[in-house]
Design an enzyme around this catalytic site. Structure first.
Site, mmCIF file in Angstrom:
data_model
loop_
_atom_site.group_PDB
_atom_site.id
_atom_site.type_symbol
_atom_site.label_atom_id
_atom_site.label_comp_id
_atom_site.label_asym_id
_atom_site.label_seq_id
_atom_site.Cartn_x
_atom_site.Cartn_y
_atom_site.Cartn_z
ATOM 1 N N GLU A 39 0.836 -1.206 0.000
ATOM 2 C CA GLU A 39 0.000 0.000 0.000
ATOM 3 C C GLU A 39 0.869 1.253 0.000
ATOM 4 O OE1 GLU A 39 -2.388 2.834 2.998
ATOM 5 O OE2 GLU A 39 -1.757 0.841 3.693
ATOM 6 N N ASP A 43 0.654 3.865 -3.038
ATOM 7 C CA ASP A 43 0.264 5.248 -2.766
ATOM 8 C C ASP A 43 1.201 6.215 -3.499
ATOM 9 O OD1 ASP A 43 -1.164 7.357 -1.025
ATOM 10 O OD2 ASP A 43 0.929 7.670 -0.511
ATOM 11 N N ASP A 108 -7.159 1.089 0.905
ATOM 12 C CA ASP A 108 -5.783 0.617 1.101
ATOM 13 C C ASP A 108 -5.444 -0.495 0.110
ATOM 14 O OD1 ASP A 108 -5.463 2.394 3.159
ATOM 15 O OD2 ASP A 108 -5.620 0.908 4.763
ATOM 16 N N GLU A 111 -4.648 0.587 -3.427
ATOM 17 C CA GLU A 111 -3.268 1.050 -3.557
ATOM 18 C C GLU A 111 -2.288 -0.119 -3.524
ATOM 19 O OE1 GLU A 111 -3.257 5.547 -1.777
ATOM 20 O OE2 GLU A 111 -3.164 3.916 -0.321
#
Length: 219
Positions: A39, A43, A108, A111
């Protein structure tokens, strides 16, 4: 997985892909790795792809690009993309989390999956993936954040009441903070919200207060 096959994306490291769907509650019970590291990477990749898009496709100033980008990478937006792809059915959570697969977890994992695509297939395929999912929303001028704070402020000002946002909890590591905010009107709590930033949490708290006022008595 169906949503990747539809986009002609073939992940060679299936174990890594499976990890992208494992929540910490599940990993704690089964002693395996969870999606948090993926994640973190996803991101950063997402922010770069969306930033590049606005830089190349618009003439917005730096501040405007930051504000607009925030709308398309916020928790509500990411959860929307994930639900559209129907990736929720692949999520693995612990027994105590079964009935609480919320938007935070779903966002989450979106990502984390992007992190896997980047590691396994490279930046160009990751960009293609995002282009197919997110860019259409950008072209439609979708606003996932919405200015709920301004709307609530107008409602409150009508009756000349005081309005304040209180940070009640801050958790998570530096790269993945979670903020919880309560909105108080004349000292009474009318709503609460959680977000990856204080601003997002405040927007969610304001929306929560507005939603409650619509379903119950007016503020």
């Amino acid at each position: 997985m169906d949503f990747l096959k539809k986009m002609n994306i073939q992940i060679t490291n299936q174990k890594l892909l499976e990890t992208a769907f494992i929540h910490s509650s599940y990993s704690n019970e089964h002693h395996c790795e969870n999606y948090e590291r993926l994640e973190f990477l996803g991101d950063a990749v997402l922010e770069l792809i969306i930033s590049e898009y606005f830089y190349k496709e618009t003439n917005y100033k730096e501040g405007d690009m930051s504000k607009i980008r925030a709308s398309f990478v916020c928790e509500r937006a990411l959860a929307t993309y994930a639900k559209e792809l129907d990736i929720i059915k692949y999520i693995k959570v612990g027994n105590g989390q079964q009935n609480n697969i919320n938007d935070t977890i779903i966002a989450d994992i979106f990502e984390a999956v992007l992190g896997v695509i980047y590691l396994d297939q490279g930046f160009d395929i990751a960009k293609k993936y995002i282009d197919q999912i997110i860019i259409p929303y950008i072209k439609e001028h979708k606003n996932f954040l919405g200015d709920y704070k301004s709307a609530l402020q107008e409602m409150v000002q009508t009756d000349k009441k005081s309005l304040e946002y209180i940070l009640v909890n801050e958790s998570g590591p530096a790269h993945d903070k979670r903020f919880e905010v309560e909105v108080k009107i004349d000292g009474m709590t009318y709503g609460s919200g959680i977000g990856k930033s204080k601003k997002e949490a405040e927007q969610n708290a304001a929306k929560n207060a507005i939603d409650k006022s619509a379903g119950e008595e007016r503020i």
